[in-house]
Design an enzyme around this catalytic site. Structure first.
Site, PDB file in Angstrom:
ATOM      1  N   ALA A  64       0.869  -1.183   0.000  1.00 19.25           N
ATOM      2  CA  ALA A  64       0.000   0.000   0.000  1.00 19.25           C
ATOM      3  C   ALA A  64       0.904   1.232   0.000  1.00 19.25           C
ATOM      4  O   ALA A  64       2.049   1.179   0.452  1.00 19.25           O
ATOM      5  CB  ALA A  64      -0.881  -0.020   1.239  1.00 19.25           C
ATOM      6  N   GLY A 109       0.666  -5.084   0.698  1.00 13.74           N
ATOM      7  CA  GLY A 109      -0.499  -5.220  -0.183  1.00 13.74           C
ATOM      8  C   GLY A 109      -0.183  -5.950  -1.477  1.00 13.74           C
ATOM      9  O   GLY A 109      -1.082  -6.522  -2.108  1.00 13.74           O
ATOM     10  N   GLU A 112      -0.402  -9.503  -0.580  1.00 11.19           N
ATOM     11  CA  GLU A 112      -1.836  -9.777  -0.353  1.00 11.19           C
ATOM     12  C   GLU A 112      -2.600  -9.873  -1.675  1.00 11.19           C
ATOM     13  O   GLU A 112      -3.483 -10.714  -1.831  1.00 11.19           O
ATOM     14  CB  GLU A 112      -2.429  -8.673   0.536  1.00 11.19           C
ATOM     15  CG  GLU A 112      -1.891  -8.748   1.959  1.00 11.19           C
ATOM     16  CD  GLU A 112      -2.287  -7.533   2.793  1.00 11.19           C
ATOM     17  OE1 GLU A 112      -1.871  -6.408   2.446  1.00 11.19           O
ATOM     18  OE2 GLU A 112      -3.006  -7.703   3.779  1.00 11.19           O
ATOM     19  N   GLU A 132       4.558  -5.214   7.386  1.00  9.29           N
ATOM     20  CA  GLU A 132       3.786  -4.187   8.092  1.00  9.29           C
ATOM     21  C   GLU A 132       4.236  -3.958   9.524  1.00  9.29           C
ATOM     22  O   GLU A 132       4.148  -2.835  10.029  1.00  9.29           O
ATOM     23  CB  GLU A 132       2.289  -4.532   8.062  1.00  9.29           C
ATOM     24  CG  GLU A 132       1.620  -4.309   6.717  1.00  9.29           C
ATOM     25  CD  GLU A 132       1.755  -5.491   5.759  1.00  9.29           C
ATOM     26  OE1 GLU A 132       2.511  -6.448   6.056  1.00  9.29           O
ATOM     27  OE2 GLU A 132       1.090  -5.467   4.712  1.00  9.29           O
TER      28      GLU A 132
HETATM   29  N1  COA Z   1       4.552   3.184  -0.581  1.00 10.63           N
HETATM   30  C1  COA Z   1       4.930   4.360  -1.120  1.00 10.63           C
HETATM   31  N2  COA Z   1       6.073   4.496  -1.827  1.00 10.63           N
HETATM   32  C2  COA Z   1       6.841   3.413  -1.986  1.00 10.63           C
HETATM   33  C3  COA Z   1       6.505   2.161  -1.438  1.00 10.63           C
HETATM   34  C4  COA Z   1       5.291   2.073  -0.715  1.00 10.63           C
HETATM   35  N3  COA Z   1       4.872   0.928  -0.177  1.00 10.63           N
HETATM   36  N4  COA Z   1       7.482   1.284  -1.747  1.00 10.63           N
HETATM   37  C5  COA Z   1       8.391   1.960  -2.479  1.00 10.63           C
HETATM   38  N5  COA Z   1       8.021   3.253  -2.612  1.00 10.63           N
HETATM   39  C6  COA Z   1       8.715   4.315  -3.324  1.00 10.63           C
HETATM   40  C7  COA Z   1       9.870   4.890  -2.505  1.00 10.63           C
HETATM   41  O1  COA Z   1       9.405   5.840  -1.579  1.00 10.63           O
HETATM   42  C8  COA Z   1      10.713   5.491  -3.601  1.00 10.63           C
HETATM   43  O2  COA Z   1      10.137   6.714  -4.014  1.00 10.63           O
HETATM   44  P1  COA Z   1      11.074   8.027  -4.257  1.00 10.63           P
HETATM   45  O3  COA Z   1      12.007   7.598  -5.359  1.00 10.63           O
HETATM   46  O4  COA Z   1      10.109   9.073  -4.670  1.00 10.63           O
HETATM   47  O5  COA Z   1      11.774   8.274  -2.970  1.00 10.63           O
HETATM   48  C9  COA Z   1      10.533   4.504  -4.751  1.00 10.63           C
HETATM   49  O6  COA Z   1       9.332   3.806  -4.485  1.00 10.63           O
HETATM   50  C10 COA Z   1      11.674   3.506  -4.859  1.00 10.63           C
HETATM   51  O7  COA Z   1      11.791   2.840  -3.600  1.00 10.63           O
HETATM   52  P2  COA Z   1      13.172   2.806  -2.776  1.00 10.63           P
HETATM   53  O8  COA Z   1      12.820   2.562  -1.333  1.00 10.63           O
HETATM   54  O9  COA Z   1      14.024   3.972  -3.080  1.00 10.63           O
HETATM   55  O10 COA Z   1      13.845   1.495  -3.407  1.00 10.63           O
HETATM   56  P3  COA Z   1      14.801   0.452  -2.684  1.00 10.63           P
HETATM   57  O11 COA Z   1      15.299  -0.437  -3.770  1.00 10.63           O
HETATM   58  O12 COA Z   1      15.809   1.133  -1.820  1.00 10.63           O
HETATM   59  O13 COA Z   1      13.844  -0.397  -1.705  1.00 10.63           O
HETATM   60  C11 COA Z   1      11.838  -1.590  -1.092  1.00 10.63           C
HETATM   61  C12 COA Z   1      12.777  -1.138  -2.230  1.00 10.63           C
HETATM   62  C13 COA Z   1      10.613  -2.243  -1.731  1.00 10.63           C
HETATM   63  C14 COA Z   1      12.562  -2.617  -0.218  1.00 10.63           C
HETATM   64  C15 COA Z   1      11.445  -0.367  -0.239  1.00 10.63           C
HETATM   65  O14 COA Z   1      10.937   0.625  -1.117  1.00 10.63           O
HETATM   66  C16 COA Z   1      10.385  -0.654   0.795  1.00 10.63           C
HETATM   67  O15 COA Z   1      10.694  -1.189   1.846  1.00 10.63           O
HETATM   68  N6  COA Z   1       9.131  -0.269   0.508  1.00 10.63           N
HETATM   69  C17 COA Z   1       8.049  -0.368   1.466  1.00 10.63           C
HETATM   70  C18 COA Z   1       7.568  -1.812   1.611  1.00 10.63           C
HETATM   71  C19 COA Z   1       6.468  -1.892   2.651  1.00 10.63           C
HETATM   72  O16 COA Z   1       6.665  -1.641   3.828  1.00 10.63           O
HETATM   73  N7  COA Z   1       5.276  -2.271   2.198  1.00 10.63           N
HETATM   74  C20 COA Z   1       4.124  -2.424   3.038  1.00 10.63           C
HETATM   75  C21 COA Z   1       3.322  -1.188   3.035  1.00 10.63           C
HETATM   76  S1  COA Z   1       1.907  -1.356   4.086  1.00 10.63           S
END
Ligand code: COA
Length: 259
Positions: A64, A109, A112, A132
């Site tokens: 999400a 999500g 999910e 989460e």
């Molecule tokens: N919601 C909003 N934005 C997200 C996102 C999410 N769940 N997951 C990734 N993004 C965005 C980042 O903020 C970033 O945006 P920006 O370039 O404008 O800063 C872009 O996507 C790239 O992600 P980034 O974190 O820079 O890449 P990474 O390779 O370092 O890490 C992940 C990748 C997937 C490990 C990391 O983005 C992450 O942990 N995301 C959240 C996962 C999460 O907790 N999901 C559950 C949500 S309830």
């Protein structure tokens, strides 16, 4: 830019979540558009199966959209969870088979959504997880329920409570991923091929199997009784006459000219 893409080829609808710069994170607009595209696939009589995938080469869906809900009240959060759960339930209960084609991150999500689909095909680079707890949250789109169904209580508790993702090999061993392909280029063709196998079968029987398997997880119904009902009902279909007739005549069935 369209945030969810819809295309159709040989009776298979492809729905692509298209926010690659945000790892295809599910904001409200994406959820609404996903809902719209899914309904379109269901309503299209030329479509018999659906593939859901993510654009780009880094993520299926990384969850999400955290930035969107960061200031939500409890009430807003409940309503977001209820909306997502209802959409994912419609996918799970779809009479047309839905396959998730997962490359890269399927987190929160995203995991999910993949679990709401009937099957999951993953690339070797796929990562599944429910992170989460790292945000001080529990999953909100059915993750606590479907993960237990797919991988069992012990592994679900470990994944949910550590928040640590698992790789494609482990997802395959656990039964979370049905198949793993080595390269991203193989992903959609494999998902396509599996749906084509189902296309050759009786569509009402395929829908019956999917519905009855879901019934196993509903405490309020007797799955055996529903199976008996469904078994009997199918005897009145043209598909049944075609399938049994073809077997007795030693030929391949052609269900697609039957209703
Ligand atoms: N919601 C909003 N934005 C997200 C996102 C999410 N769940 N997951 C990734 N993004 C965005 C980042 O903020 C970033 O945006 P920006 O370039 O404008 O800063 C872009 O996507 C790239 O992600 P980034 O974190 O820079 O890449 P990474 O390779 O370092 O890490 C992940 C990748 C997937 C490990 C990391 O983005 C992450 O942990 N995301 C959240 C996962 C999460 O907790 N999901 C559950 C949500 S309830």
């Amino acid at each position: 830019m369209e945030i969810v893409l819809f295309s159709k080829e040989e009776g298979i609808a492809q729905i692509t979540i298209n926010r690659p710069d945000k790892m295809n994170a599910l904001n409200k607009a994406v959820l609404a558009e996903l809902d719209h595209c899914f309904q379109r696939a269901l309503n299209d009589s030329e479509v018999y199966g659906v593939m859901i995938t993510g654009a780009g080469d880094r993520a299926f869906v990384a969850g999400a959209d955290i930035s969107e809900f960061s200031h939500y009240s409890a009430e807003e959060a409940r309503s977001l969870s209820a909306f997502g759960q209802a959409l994912f339930r419609r996918i799970e209960e779809s009479p047309k088979p839905v396959v998730a084609a997962v490359h890269g991150f399927a987190l929160g999500g995203g995991c999910e959504l993949a679990m709401a689909c009937h099957l999951r095909i993953a690339t070797r680079a796929a990562r599944f997880g429910q992170p989460e707890v790292s945000l001080g949250l529990v999953p909100g789109y059915g993750g606590t329920q479907r993960l237990v169904q797919l991988v069992g209580k012990a592994k679900a508790l470990e994944m949910l409570c550590t928040g640590d993702p698992i790789d494609a090999g482990e997802a395959h061993r656990l039964g979370l991923a049905n198949h793993v392909v080595e390269e991203q280029s193989e992903l959609l063709p494999r998902a396509h091929a599996i749906l084509q196998r189902m296309f050759l079968r009786g569509s009402q029987a395929v829908a019956g199997c999917m519905s009855l398997v879901n019934d196993f997880f509903r405490p309020d119904v007797d799955g055996y009784a529903l199976e008996t009902d469904c078994f009997g009902r199918l005897f009145e279909t043209d598909e049944f006459r075609e399938g049994v007739g073809a077997f007795l005549e030693k030929r391949k069935p052609n269900f697609r000219h039957k209703s």
